[in-house]
Design a protein around this motif. Structure first.
Motif, PDB file in Angstrom:
ATOM      1  N   ASP A  91       8.745   1.540   3.035  1.00 25.89           N
ATOM      2  CA  ASP A  91       9.304   0.644   2.017  1.00 25.89           C
ATOM      3  C   ASP A  91       8.718  -0.759   2.126  1.00 25.89           C
ATOM      4  OD1 ASP A  91      10.863   2.707   1.119  1.00 25.89           O
ATOM      5  OD2 ASP A  91      12.604   2.144   2.364  1.00 25.89           O
ATOM      6  N   ASP A  92       8.328  -1.164   3.353  1.00 29.75           N
ATOM      7  CA  ASP A  92       7.888  -2.537   3.548  1.00 29.75           C
ATOM      8  C   ASP A  92       6.414  -2.687   3.888  1.00 29.75           C
ATOM      9  OD1 ASP A  92      10.584  -3.415   3.249  1.00 29.75           O
ATOM     10  OD2 ASP A  92      10.958  -2.789   5.328  1.00 29.75           O
ATOM     11  N   ASP A  93       5.741  -1.612   4.262  1.00 32.73           N
ATOM     12  CA  ASP A  93       4.370  -1.771   4.742  1.00 32.73           C
ATOM     13  C   ASP A  93       3.597  -0.473   4.567  1.00 32.73           C
ATOM     14  OD1 ASP A  93       2.216  -3.049   5.850  1.00 32.73           O
ATOM     15  OD2 ASP A  93       3.229  -3.583   7.733  1.00 32.73           O
ATOM     16  N   PHE A  94       2.290  -0.555   4.831  1.00 30.57           N
ATOM     17  CA  PHE A  94       1.452   0.648   4.829  1.00 30.57           C
ATOM     18  C   PHE A  94       0.385   0.482   5.910  1.00 30.57           C
ATOM     19  CE2 PHE A  94      -0.632  -2.288   1.980  1.00 30.57           C
ATOM     20  CZ  PHE A  94      -1.980  -2.140   2.266  1.00 30.57           C
ATOM     21  N   LEU A  95      -0.196   1.598   6.347  1.00 32.99           N
ATOM     22  CA  LEU A  95      -1.151   1.572   7.450  1.00 32.99           C
ATOM     23  C   LEU A  95      -2.086   2.772   7.368  1.00 32.99           C
ATOM     24  CD1 LEU A  95      -1.872   0.126  10.188  1.00 32.99           C
ATOM     25  CD2 LEU A  95      -0.371   1.772  11.303  1.00 32.99           C
TER      26      LEU A  95
END
Length: 415
Positions: free
Chosen positions: A114-118
């Motif tokens: 919901d807050d980040d990606f990697l």
């Protein structure tokens, strides 16, 4: 009894019948020099060997000793698949140097929360996978269990990835795979590992091979490659070379020729860096031998000067220069032996304490380790002791010739 050895023992023990006790501060400094020099050498070798062993173990833990893939120019984690047959597995296990064989699939993906990606790489492993490395480095949870029907699409992630995405054991995350069409899969976190090898900790997630195989629409016998573990790392280069020629003539059911690379070929920069550490050890050993040798030379010269009167008496009763020199060489051996004894004690106590309690810490982001590693290799310690004894005694031969310059007529009156 050997008369020279008898006299040297009496001098060393401080018998008043022959001479005063060996208590000169210079002699104590010489013994301390040998002790500290040998201790530094042993500690340096144990640390360097331990450091190389730990780093090497981490790289091998992620990639095994040898990898067998298809011949291709592609250097990404999307490999051309190879077909793995029972015949191929039997050929590999027939090699006496090979201890374990396991297949794998690697596939790049993007984790979206919901807050980040990697961006990560998923490594799919089969039931035959050797989990020893990850069990050792597992912080919480457990390894993948294909028989666990309560959880689907199991995965093990690193603490580095978990911290960045604020995930924990039992959580779920979604991976997106860039392909035609784009696909997504949800994974359950069964465990979190930490190796402090950030280059890999920030990248690899372990899951089941069948999941990635289905995403690639591959058959059950297809994989990105085969990982091979060998019994003896010292024979890795020879084993890899022999396997290279054997596999290059093998063709799978697709007609693919197989390409064999050792972990040294896959990660040349890391292993070249580890080899450069050997130079540091040699520099330390040479410097310590020089310092210890000169302190012993100074000590022996002082011993000879302090016993000028005794030398004159021995010469006056017919003792030859060579015999008197042997007295002082024996005495040097006693002093060197005492210094080496204390050097071994100091080094072993330090290494054991560090190994048990990890008192000296390291920055994992720089050194890939959280503490200074030590490896008590008995063979190296014995060789260091033998080398120190031989070099120190050889350095004593020159100063012992001072005995020939002492004449009885002058030395007997010398006090």
């Amino acid at each position: 009894m050997n008369s020279e050895l008898f006299i040297a023992r009496r001098i060393y023990k401080g018998e008043k019948k022959l001479d005063k006790q060996v208590s000169s501060p210079a002699i104590k400094i010489a013994i301390a020099g040998i002790s500290l020099g040998l201790a530094v050498m042993i500690v340096a070798v144990c640390i360097i060997v331990g450091f190389k062993k730990e780093i090497r173990g981490k790289v091998i833990g992620f990639g095994s000793h040898i990898q067998i893939t298809a011949f291709e120019s592609n250097v990404s984690y999307e490999h051309t698949p190879i077909a793995i047959s029972d015949t191929l597995i039997n050929i590999l296990y027939s090699n006496p140097e090979i201890s374990h064989v396991q297949e794998f699939i690697t596939k790049p993906a993007i984790i979206k929360t919901d807050d980040d990606f990697l961006g990560v790489v998923l490594k799919g492993v089969s039931d035959s996978y050797n989990w020893d490395f990850f069990r050792t480095n597992l912080l919480e949870g457990d390894i993948i269990n294909p028989d666990d029907t309560t959880s689907s699409n199991q995965a093990i992630i690193s603490k580095s990835i978990a911290d960045k995405l604020q995930l924990k054991t039992g959580d779920r995350f979604t991976c997106y795979f860039v392909q035609e069409p784009v696909r997504a899969r949800r994974f359950d976190i069964t465990g979190i590992y930490e190796t402090n090898f950030e280059d890999y900790d920030q990248l690899f997630i372990l899951t089941e091979k069948i999941i990635l195989g289905n995403l690639n629409e591959w058959d059950d016998d297809m994989a990105s490659g085969i990982e091979v573990l060998v019994k003896d790392y010292d024979n890795l280069d020879v084993t890899a070379q022999n396997l290279f020629f054997e596999m290059s003539s093998y063709k799978d059911r697709f007609g693919n020729a197989l390409y064999t690379r050792s972990i040294k070929d896959i990660n040349p920069m890391i292993f070249n860096w580890l080899e450069l550490l050997n130079m540091n050890v040699w520099v330390i050993i040479i410097l310590m031998l020089i310092v210890s040798g000169f302190t012993m030379i100074s000590g022996l010269l002082i011993i000879i000067l302090e016993r000028t009167n005794m030398i004159g008496i021995l010469k006056s009763i017919g003792a030859r220069d060579f015999s008197i020199r042997k007295v002082f060489l024996y005495l040097s051996a006693f002093l060197i032996g005492k210094g080496m004894l204390w050097g071994n004690i100091i080094a072993l106590v330090f290494c054991i304490i560090q190994h048990q309690f990890n008192i000296l810490k390291l920055d994992p982001s720089t050194y890939y380790l959280s503490a200074v590693p030590v490896d008590l290799n008995v063979i190296y310690i014995i060789l260091l002791n033998i080398g120190t004894l031989l070099v120190s005694l050889l350095m004593m031969i020159g100063p012992s010739y001072l005995v020939a310059r002492i004449t009885p007529s002058k030395s007997i009156k010398f006090e």
